[in-house]
Scaffold this active site. Structure first.
Site, PDB file in Angstrom:
ATOM      1  N   HIS A   1      12.122 -22.049 -54.831  1.00  0.00           N
ATOM      2  CA  HIS A   1      12.256 -21.267 -53.597  1.00  0.00           C
ATOM      3  C   HIS A   1      11.287 -21.665 -52.503  1.00  0.00           C
ATOM      4  CE1 HIS A   1      14.942 -18.086 -55.209  1.00  0.00           C
ATOM      5  NE2 HIS A   1      14.361 -18.419 -56.351  1.00  0.00           N
TER       6      HIS A   1
ATOM      7  N   LYS B   1       9.793  -9.879 -41.308  1.00  0.00           N
ATOM      8  CA  LYS B   1       9.705 -10.719 -42.496  1.00  0.00           C
ATOM      9  C   LYS B   1       8.232 -10.744 -42.882  1.00  0.00           C
ATOM     10  CE  LYS B   1      11.456 -14.152 -39.999  1.00  0.00           C
ATOM     11  NZ  LYS B   1      12.474 -14.768 -40.809  1.00  0.00           N
ATOM     12  N   ARG B   2       7.877 -11.356 -44.022  1.00  0.00           N
ATOM     13  CA  ARG B   2       6.471 -11.475 -44.376  1.00  0.00           C
ATOM     14  C   ARG B   2       5.710 -12.198 -43.259  1.00  0.00           C
ATOM     15  NH1 ARG B   2       4.671  -9.710 -49.541  1.00  0.00           N
ATOM     16  NH2 ARG B   2       2.704 -10.649 -48.912  1.00  0.00           N
TER      17      ARG B   2
ATOM     18  N   LYS C   1       6.007 -19.038 -40.615  1.00  0.00           N
ATOM     19  CA  LYS C   1       7.102 -18.262 -40.020  1.00  0.00           C
ATOM     20  C   LYS C   1       6.890 -18.073 -38.509  1.00  0.00           C
ATOM     21  CE  LYS C   1       7.976 -15.825 -44.417  1.00  0.00           C
ATOM     22  NZ  LYS C   1       9.366 -16.099 -44.830  1.00  0.00           N
TER      23      LYS C   1
ATOM     24  N   THR D   1      16.776 -15.175 -45.828  1.00  0.00           N
ATOM     25  CA  THR D   1      17.943 -14.331 -46.084  1.00  0.00           C
ATOM     26  C   THR D   1      17.997 -13.212 -45.050  1.00  0.00           C
ATOM     27  OG1 THR D   1      16.571 -13.248 -47.757  1.00  0.00           O
ATOM     28  CG2 THR D   1      18.267 -14.754 -48.551  1.00  0.00           C
TER      29      THR D   1
ATOM     30  N   LYS E   1      21.174 -11.279 -42.786  1.00  0.00           N
ATOM     31  CA  LYS E   1      21.372  -9.833 -42.610  1.00  0.00           C
ATOM     32  C   LYS E   1      21.587  -9.501 -41.134  1.00  0.00           C
ATOM     33  CE  LYS E   1      18.578  -9.440 -46.667  1.00  0.00           C
ATOM     34  NZ  LYS E   1      17.191  -9.431 -47.187  1.00  0.00           N
TER      35      LYS E   1
HETATM   36  C1  26Q Z   1       3.069 -16.921 -57.648  1.00  0.00           C
HETATM   37  C2  26Q Z   1       1.978 -16.940 -58.506  1.00  0.00           C
HETATM   38  C3  26Q Z   1       0.982 -15.975 -58.384  1.00  0.00           C
HETATM   39  C4  26Q Z   1       1.123 -14.963 -57.439  1.00  0.00           C
HETATM   40  C5  26Q Z   1       2.228 -14.943 -56.585  1.00  0.00           C
HETATM   41  C6  26Q Z   1       3.184 -15.937 -56.689  1.00  0.00           C
HETATM   42  C7  26Q Z   1       4.362 -15.926 -55.783  1.00  0.00           C
HETATM   43  C8  26Q Z   1       5.033 -14.729 -55.549  1.00  0.00           C
HETATM   44  C9  26Q Z   1       6.131 -14.686 -54.703  1.00  0.00           C
HETATM   45  C10 26Q Z   1       4.812 -17.063 -55.162  1.00  0.00           C
HETATM   46  C11 26Q Z   1       5.915 -17.014 -54.326  1.00  0.00           C
HETATM   47  C12 26Q Z   1       6.584 -15.834 -54.088  1.00  0.00           C
HETATM   48  C13 26Q Z   1       7.760 -15.687 -53.214  1.00  0.00           C
HETATM   49  C14 26Q Z   1       8.412 -16.652 -52.642  1.00  0.00           C
HETATM   50  C15 26Q Z   1       9.558 -16.367 -51.779  1.00  0.00           C
HETATM   51  O1  26Q Z   1       9.906 -15.233 -51.532  1.00  0.00           O
HETATM   52  N1  26Q Z   1      10.238 -17.397 -51.292  1.00  0.00           N
HETATM   53  C16 26Q Z   1      11.384 -17.183 -50.450  1.00  0.00           C
HETATM   54  O2  26Q Z   1      12.547 -17.165 -51.258  1.00  0.00           O
HETATM   55  C17 26Q Z   1      13.684 -16.793 -50.515  1.00  0.00           C
HETATM   56  C18 26Q Z   1      14.852 -16.674 -51.483  1.00  0.00           C
HETATM   57  O3  26Q Z   1      15.255 -17.929 -51.921  1.00  0.00           O
HETATM   58  C19 26Q Z   1      13.957 -17.815 -49.425  1.00  0.00           C
HETATM   59  O4  26Q Z   1      15.028 -17.352 -48.655  1.00  0.00           O
HETATM   60  C20 26Q Z   1      12.718 -17.995 -48.543  1.00  0.00           C
HETATM   61  O5  26Q Z   1      12.935 -19.034 -47.638  1.00  0.00           O
HETATM   62  C21 26Q Z   1      11.512 -18.280 -49.409  1.00  0.00           C
HETATM   63  O6  26Q Z   1      10.329 -18.315 -48.616  1.00  0.00           O
END
Ligand code: 26Q
Length: 823
Positions: free
Chosen positions: A363, A551-552, A557, A661, A665
């Site tokens: 992702h 968004k985050r 971004k 995503t 929306k």
């Molecule tokens: C990993 C290890 C330790 C702590 C946290 C994490 C961690 C947690 C969440 C690493 C990454 C995430 C989230 C990533 C994320 O949300 N990516 C998004 O995924 C969406 C769905 O595919 C995409 O649409 C976005 O582009 C992408 O940024």
């Protein structure tokens, strides 16, 4: 609460009404007149759950009878949001619940608002998992979502003096009406200790000493699909002290120590890590990962054994396990362990099974998000898994030597174990039968860049599967008026067959349809304006352009670019009379949470709020610009905002947003996108065409070329020649925004102009600025040609069918999972 209506209820509705009253009586021991609104909510939820449970019993038997293959979707995040309305919609009972609640003096919306969001996710990745489970069930595919039952989901954001502060999200405080505890299915998960190997009749036996165990307690949330008979479930694992199950410690008089251990054990599922697109090697996170993975795999093997006996070679025919980003990667060595140590299989047999069971989705391409763990920590906490990784790595090196002979550097960065680190992505790439990216562009970047050398070894394994969203939540539930208008215009089938939405294109220029479409947008904007007045105390004009970025918060971004542009517009209104006169009023709305440790992101939040204070209170601007930061952005707030946007900001640095995503929306709800050629924006552009989207900025290859050189000259040149940008940048450090603290935004200024490692403007904010400014000006102009603009909005809704998660799930199923729909 609403005034009672006097509409007569149908017999079915009367029955539902007495069900709800029955729940109030029996569950809370109250008569209806004494029930609090929250009790009414819970009573409603329980009646919905009963209806799902009835379906569940039947659906479960069908799956059993057919011996169907099952998907286990492993994810550390399932960002479900509220469930009442989606469940009611999926049961096709929205009208009944509405009528009954009105009869009781409530509205469905009021009651639904009382449910706490299940915020078990950070953002895109977690919400995607939630959309997927809805589509899987709607498409009658047998699937389980598996995650942790975090006691605290993503923190609650409170803005204090313009700064983000974090509060715990105690979403379970009133209980969770949807879950069913399954204590009889609890399993033990073991950490640490020493591993001992011995040989018995030529078979290696593994034993442990000084290990620690934690119980994993499952809670199941049954989920029904839209207009479907199938019920799937989300399994949430909660950590429970093993001493609760095993009383020995108490008998030995170690009561206090036992209680201490209980605390230590139960902390595992306490809280969701709030970082997204970033990893830090925290020990507790590693434990969370193993806990979820081990509990889930033990359960999977138990279920398989019950149905199919112990012919483990059949596992890939009956089970597919999906790894949602690398976070559940330990499932791979854990399955090796269980097959070898518990089921007595040899390495080769086990490996053959393992390499046909797991599929992996990536992702993100952000370097800081590629998961790596320190080897010592990993070995200490998971000694047996580490041994297995060593052997996997040894064999991987043989394969790499055969494919890339003598290229030691390549072997090293493709390794599972190297430089004292465990690489989770390489573990997946070495073991999974399928690997996919989440948009076309993102998959190209995986194939040609970050995973190139694995791609060249086996191209067939790589797939591009563009993300999607569930239309049940993201239009039917959140924008019922628009859904109704679509029903009336093209008939009802589109909620299950989203491509049908394209029929709306015929109405894009139809004045009658345009009028209705526009009236709905306007009424949604009014609703958001009221929300803003209530929560921010800011009065915004529903006739202004609603330009929304939610968004985050992350540098890539580029909320920063958006703010700089707002400052520049503000300056120009103050100094350029013609511009001021012709300026069409705009409301800029932001919503964003920053990871609590991400200082710069938090400073950008402060900047947005400070710029808001400066502009909103400047009488000279005459209310032409308003800047609003909506606190505590999450699923339920998104459901409001996406319906009210005229302009959707999707402005990430090209090549960085894997898909996005939120962009979908907004599009579905008839917003026009201003965006870069990034992630799924590229495919949105393909769907709607040049006239209906505003694309600007560097393309991903142009960004990549600039990332190879420091780029100082280009940045200096922009600074020298673009005076409105220069002026906005200077205002960051001259006290214009927060006079009492001139240095406050120095870090933002510095990172743009000088960068952190000699690479200024890492995310191309300055280099894309002029293009962004020009396109924003065009948007303001185009918006005023109302017929043309509304046609664009309609075209966005019409062409969004491709972004239904039903299409996404069908692609996963055709290319990767091969599940058969339940009859
Ligand atoms: C990993 C290890 C330790 C702590 C946290 C994490 C961690 C947690 C969440 C690493 C990454 C995430 C989230 C990533 C994320 O949300 N990516 C998004 O995924 C969406 C769905 O595919 C995409 O649409 C976005 O582009 C992408 O940024």
């Amino acid at each position: 609460m609403a005034v009672k209506t006097t509409k007569k209820l149908t017999p079915q509705q009367e029955a539902l009404k007495s069900d709800i009253i029955g729940k109030v009586n029996r569950h809370f021991g109250k008569i209806l007149e004494e029930a609090t609104p929250h009790m009414i909510y819970a009573a409603c939820a329980l009646t919905v759950r009963d209806r799902i449970m009835e379906k569940w019993a039947v659906s479960h038997q069908e799956v059993k009878k057919e011996g169907s293959k099952k998907l286990y979707y492993l994810s550390f995040e399932f960002l479900m949001g509220r469930l009442l309305c989606t469940n009611i919609l999926n049961l096709m009972q929205t009208e009944d619940y509405k009528a009954v609640l009105e009869d009781l003096g409530y509205t469905l919306e009021q009651v639904a608002e009382l449910e706490n969001d299940a915020g078990l996710g950070n953002g895109g990745l977690g919400r995607l998992a939630a959309c997927f489970i809805d589509s899987l069930t709607t498409l009658d595919l047998p699937a389980y979502g598996c995650t942790l039952r975090y006691e605290y989901g993503l923190f609650r954001q409170k803005i204090v003096d313009g700064y983000q502060t974090e509060l715990p999200d105690s979403w379970l405080e009133y209980g969770n009406a949807w879950e069913v505890a399954r204590p009889e299915e609890a399993v033990k998960v073991t950490f640490g200790g020493d591993v001992h190997t011995s040989w018995e009749n030529g078979v290696m036996k593994i034993s442990y000493s000084n290990e620690r165990s934690v119980m994993a307690m499952p809670y199941d949330v049954p989920l029904c699909g839209y207009d479907s008979k199938v019920v799937n479930k989300l399994r949430l694992w909660s950590a429970k002290s093993a001493t609760d199950f095993d009383m020995r410690a108490f008998n030995q008089g170690e009561y206090v120590r036992a209680m201490e251990e209980k605390e230590l054990a139960e902390v595992i599922s306490k809280v969701l890590y709030p970082e997204d697109n970033h990893t830090e090697g925290k020990e507790l996170r590693l434990k969370q990962q193993y806990f979820l993975v081990s509990a889930t795999l033990q359960w999977i093997l138990k279920e398989f054994e019950m149905r199919n006996g112990d012919d483990w070679s059949l596992l890939p025919e009956k089970v597919v396990i999906h790894i949602n980003d690398t976070h559940p990667t330990m499932a791979i060595p854990e399955l090796m362990r269980l097959l070898m140590d518990e089921k007595g299989l040899g390495w080769d047999e086990s490996w053959d099974i393992v390499t046909h069971v797991f599929a992996y989705t990536n992702h993100t391409v952000m370097r800081e998000a590629l998961e790596k763990w320190p080897q010592d920590m990993f070995r200490r906490i998971l000694p047996r898994l580490y041994m297995i990784l060593e052997e996997m790595n040894r064999r991987l090196m043989e394969r790499l030597e055969a494919f890339y002979p003598g290229d030691a550097a390549k072997h090293r960065y493709m390794a599972i174990l190297a430089d004292n680190q465990v690489s989770m992505a390489n573990t997946c790439l070495a073991s999974c039968f399928a690997v996919n990216g989440v948009s076309k562009l993102h998959t190209e970047i995986l194939k040609n860049d970050i995973f190139k050398d694995y791609y060249l070894m086996d191209k067939e394994r790589f797939h591009a599967i563009t993300n999607g969203i569930t239309f049940r939540r993201w239009i039917a539930n959140c924008n019922p008026e628009l859904a109704k208008l679509i029903d009336e215009t093209i008939g009802k089938g589109w909620l299950k067959d989203a491509e049908k939405l394209s029929k709306l294109a015929d109405y894009a220029e139809d004045p009658v349809f345009q009028k209705k479409f526009d009236a709905i947008k306007k009424s949604n904007k009014k609703m958001v304006a009221e929300y803003i007045l209530e929560h921010n105390g800011i009065k915004v004009d529903p006739d202004s352009i609603f330009d929304i970025q939610c968004k985050r918060l992350h540098e890539y971004k580029r909320q920063m670019m958006n703010v700089l542009h707002i400052i520049a517009e503000y300056n120009r209104i103050l100094t350029d009379k013609d511009y001021a006169e012709s300026y069409y009023p705009k409301t800029y709305i932001f919503g964003a949470k920053a990871a609590p440790g991400y200082k710069r992101a938090k400073l950008i939040i402060k900047l947005i709020n400070s710029v808001g204070d400066m502009i909103n209170n400047d009488a000279r601007i005459n209310d032409k610009i308003k800047v609003v930061f909506v606190e505590n952005y999450g699923v339920s707030i998104a459901e409001k905002l996406v319906t009210a946007a005229d302009v959707s900001e999707q402005i990430s640095t090209a090549g960085k947003e894997a898909s996005g995503t939120g962009n979908m929306k907004f599009m579905l709800n008839g917003a026009v996108t201003v965006g870069t050629m990034d992630g799924a924006n590229v495919e949105m552009y393909e769907q709607v065409g040049d006239d209906n989207i505003y694309i600007f900025g560097l393309r991903s290859d142009e960004v990549a070329a600039r990332e190879r050189i420091p780029g100082g000259d280009e940045v200096k040149n922009i600074y020298a020649t673009n005076s409105s940008l220069r002026h906005a940048l200077e205002q960051l450090i001259d006290g214009s925004i927060v006079p009492e603290n001139t240095n406050l935004f120095m870090d933002l200024y510095n990172t743009l102009l000088f960068g952190d490692y000699g690479y200024p403007d890492t995310y191309m904010v300055l280099r894309d600025f002029e293009d962004y400014m020009n396109i924003q000006e065009r948007i303001s102009k185009d918006y005023q040609d109302r017929e043309k603009w509304i046609a664009k909005q309609i075209m966005n809704t019409a062409m969004s069918g491709y972004f239904s998660s039903d299409r996404t799930i069908e692609e996963y199923n055709d290319k990767i999972w091969h599940l058969t729909p339940i009859k």
